[in-house]
Write a protein that holds these residues in place. Sequence first.
Motif, mmCIF file in Angstrom:
data_model
loop_
_atom_site.group_PDB
_atom_site.id
_atom_site.type_symbol
_atom_site.label_atom_id
_atom_site.label_comp_id
_atom_site.label_asym_id
_atom_site.label_seq_id
_atom_site.Cartn_x
_atom_site.Cartn_y
_atom_site.Cartn_z
ATOM 1 N N SER A 121 -27.848 30.888 12.497
ATOM 2 C CA SER A 121 -26.813 30.324 13.371
ATOM 3 C C SER A 121 -26.953 30.961 14.741
ATOM 4 C CB SER A 121 -25.406 30.540 12.798
ATOM 5 O OG SER A 121 -25.114 31.915 12.712
ATOM 6 N N SER A 122 -26.508 30.226 15.750
ATOM 7 C CA SER A 122 -26.681 30.671 17.118
ATOM 8 C C SER A 122 -25.515 30.195 17.962
ATOM 9 C CB SER A 122 -28.001 30.103 17.653
ATOM 10 O OG SER A 122 -28.256 30.576 18.945
ATOM 11 N N ILE A 123 -25.239 30.948 19.016
ATOM 12 C CA ILE A 123 -24.196 30.552 19.963
ATOM 13 C C ILE A 123 -24.660 30.960 21.355
ATOM 14 C CG2 ILE A 123 -22.858 32.676 19.695
ATOM 15 C CD1 ILE A 123 -20.349 30.847 19.974
ATOM 16 N N THR A 124 -24.399 30.096 22.338
ATOM 17 C CA THR A 124 -24.738 30.396 23.731
ATOM 18 C C THR A 124 -23.450 30.431 24.540
ATOM 19 O OG1 THR A 124 -26.897 29.348 23.545
ATOM 20 C CG2 THR A 124 -26.040 29.644 25.765
ATOM 21 N N LEU A 125 -23.285 31.516 25.285
ATOM 22 C CA LEU A 125 -22.106 31.702 26.123
ATOM 23 C C LEU A 125 -22.523 31.651 27.584
ATOM 24 C CD1 LEU A 125 -20.616 34.695 24.130
ATOM 25 C CD2 LEU A 125 -19.928 32.314 23.964
ATOM 26 N N GLY A 126 -21.701 30.994 28.397
ATOM 27 C CA GLY A 126 -21.965 30.896 29.830
ATOM 28 C C GLY A 126 -20.801 31.450 30.628
ATOM 29 N N GLN A 127 -20.790 31.133 31.907
ATOM 30 C CA GLN A 127 -19.754 31.634 32.809
ATOM 31 C C GLN A 127 -18.362 31.340 32.263
ATOM 32 O OE1 GLN A 127 -19.848 29.937 36.732
ATOM 33 N NE2 GLN A 127 -18.279 31.292 37.504
ATOM 34 N N GLY A 128 -17.522 32.355 32.236
ATOM 35 C CA GLY A 128 -16.139 32.210 31.775
ATOM 36 C C GLY A 128 -15.976 32.258 30.266
ATOM 37 N N GLU A 129 -17.071 32.339 29.520
ATOM 38 C CA GLU A 129 -17.003 32.408 28.058
ATOM 39 C C GLU A 129 -17.371 33.819 27.618
ATOM 40 O OE1 GLU A 129 -18.435 27.989 26.757
ATOM 41 O OE2 GLU A 129 -19.993 29.371 27.432
ATOM 42 N N ARG A 130 -16.536 34.402 26.769
ATOM 43 C CA ARG A 130 -16.806 35.759 26.281
ATOM 44 C C ARG A 130 -16.604 35.890 24.778
ATOM 45 N NH1 ARG A 130 -14.107 40.412 29.791
ATOM 46 N NH2 ARG A 130 -15.432 41.603 28.425
ATOM 47 N N ASP A 131 -15.775 35.048 24.185
ATOM 48 C CA ASP A 131 -15.368 35.219 22.790
ATOM 49 C C ASP A 131 -16.171 34.337 21.842
ATOM 50 O OD1 ASP A 131 -13.386 36.862 23.794
ATOM 51 O OD2 ASP A 131 -11.863 35.299 23.786
ATOM 52 N N PHE A 132 -16.385 34.861 20.626
ATOM 53 C CA PHE A 132 -17.012 34.094 19.554
ATOM 54 C C PHE A 132 -16.620 34.728 18.227
ATOM 55 C CE2 PHE A 132 -19.863 37.401 20.898
ATOM 56 C CZ PHE A 132 -20.408 37.906 19.732
ATOM 57 N N ASN A 133 -16.845 33.998 17.138
ATOM 58 C CA ASN A 133 -16.481 34.471 15.804
ATOM 59 C C ASN A 133 -17.715 34.752 14.961
ATOM 60 O OD1 ASN A 133 -13.713 34.179 16.247
ATOM 61 N ND2 ASN A 133 -13.717 32.061 15.565
ATOM 62 N N VAL A 134 -17.592 35.741 14.102
ATOM 63 C CA VAL A 134 -18.577 36.008 13.058
ATOM 64 C C VAL A 134 -17.825 35.759 11.753
ATOM 65 C CG1 VAL A 134 -20.149 37.693 12.041
ATOM 66 C CG2 VAL A 134 -19.685 37.761 14.507
ATOM 67 N N THR A 135 -18.246 34.725 10.999
ATOM 68 C CA THR A 135 -17.490 34.244 9.842
ATOM 69 C C THR A 135 -18.341 34.221 8.579
ATOM 70 O OG1 THR A 135 -16.162 32.835 11.292
ATOM 71 C CG2 THR A 135 -16.157 32.271 8.964
ATOM 72 N N ALA A 136 -17.723 34.554 7.443
ATOM 73 C CA ALA A 136 -18.382 34.476 6.135
ATOM 74 C C ALA A 136 -17.917 33.217 5.416
ATOM 75 C CB ALA A 136 -18.052 35.702 5.302
ATOM 76 N N GLN A 137 -18.877 32.500 4.837
ATOM 77 C CA GLN A 137 -18.566 31.308 4.047
ATOM 78 C C GLN A 137 -19.352 31.371 2.741
ATOM 79 O OE1 GLN A 137 -19.687 27.967 6.479
ATOM 80 N NE2 GLN A 137 -17.913 28.152 7.809
ATOM 81 N N ASN A 138 -18.679 31.009 1.658
ATOM 82 C CA ASN A 138 -19.338 30.953 0.361
ATOM 83 C C ASN A 138 -19.965 29.572 0.220
ATOM 84 O OD1 ASN A 138 -20.101 30.850 -2.333
ATOM 85 N ND2 ASN A 138 -18.325 32.019 -3.017
ATOM 86 N N VAL A 139 -21.293 29.535 0.122
ATOM 87 C CA VAL A 139 -22.015 28.268 -0.044
ATOM 88 C C VAL A 139 -22.878 28.404 -1.298
ATOM 89 C CG1 VAL A 139 -23.673 26.663 0.980
ATOM 90 C CG2 VAL A 139 -22.070 27.898 2.454
ATOM 91 N N GLY A 140 -22.468 27.722 -2.354
ATOM 92 C CA GLY A 140 -23.233 27.759 -3.609
ATOM 93 C C GLY A 140 -23.379 29.145 -4.197
#
Length: 149
Positions: A121-140
């Motif tokens: 998984s990947s996330i790109t942050l630009g001007q004015g963006e600072r926050d993101f989540n790191v989340t656990a999901q049960n898949v199979g």
Amino acid sequence: MGEMKRKAQITFDFLIAIMLVTVTVAGIVSIASGETANARTFDSAAKLKILAVDLRDTVTQVYAAGDGFTVRKELPFELKAGDSVTITLNSTTNRVEIAATLGGKTFKVAQRLQVPLYATSSITLGQGERDFNVTAQNVGGEIHVLLQG
């Protein structure tokens, strides 16, 4: 006539002294501005390295906590116009990878993860963006740790 020659000599010596002082000051200013730029580059690289280590530990924490657990993360600096930060949890290399463009310079850092990743998984942050989540999901029956905006 000797008096006039002496005044001309003093004026010429004074002009040479002024020129030497000007060249010296210009050199000092140039060195100082170069050192300031190097300090900013080092500061950015250090902050990205710290972020990578922090994310490595966060992924481990989220993985251990299990399904549905989320940690909100924030970049340790403001992004200006033209800046961007791409954070990737790479399941192929099992690393957190950060690629950033800050002030026209490109930085890349990575940290090996201590837990398995089953999905990239990947996330790109630009001007004015600072926050993101790191989340656990049960898949199979597997705990997938993902980045989300």
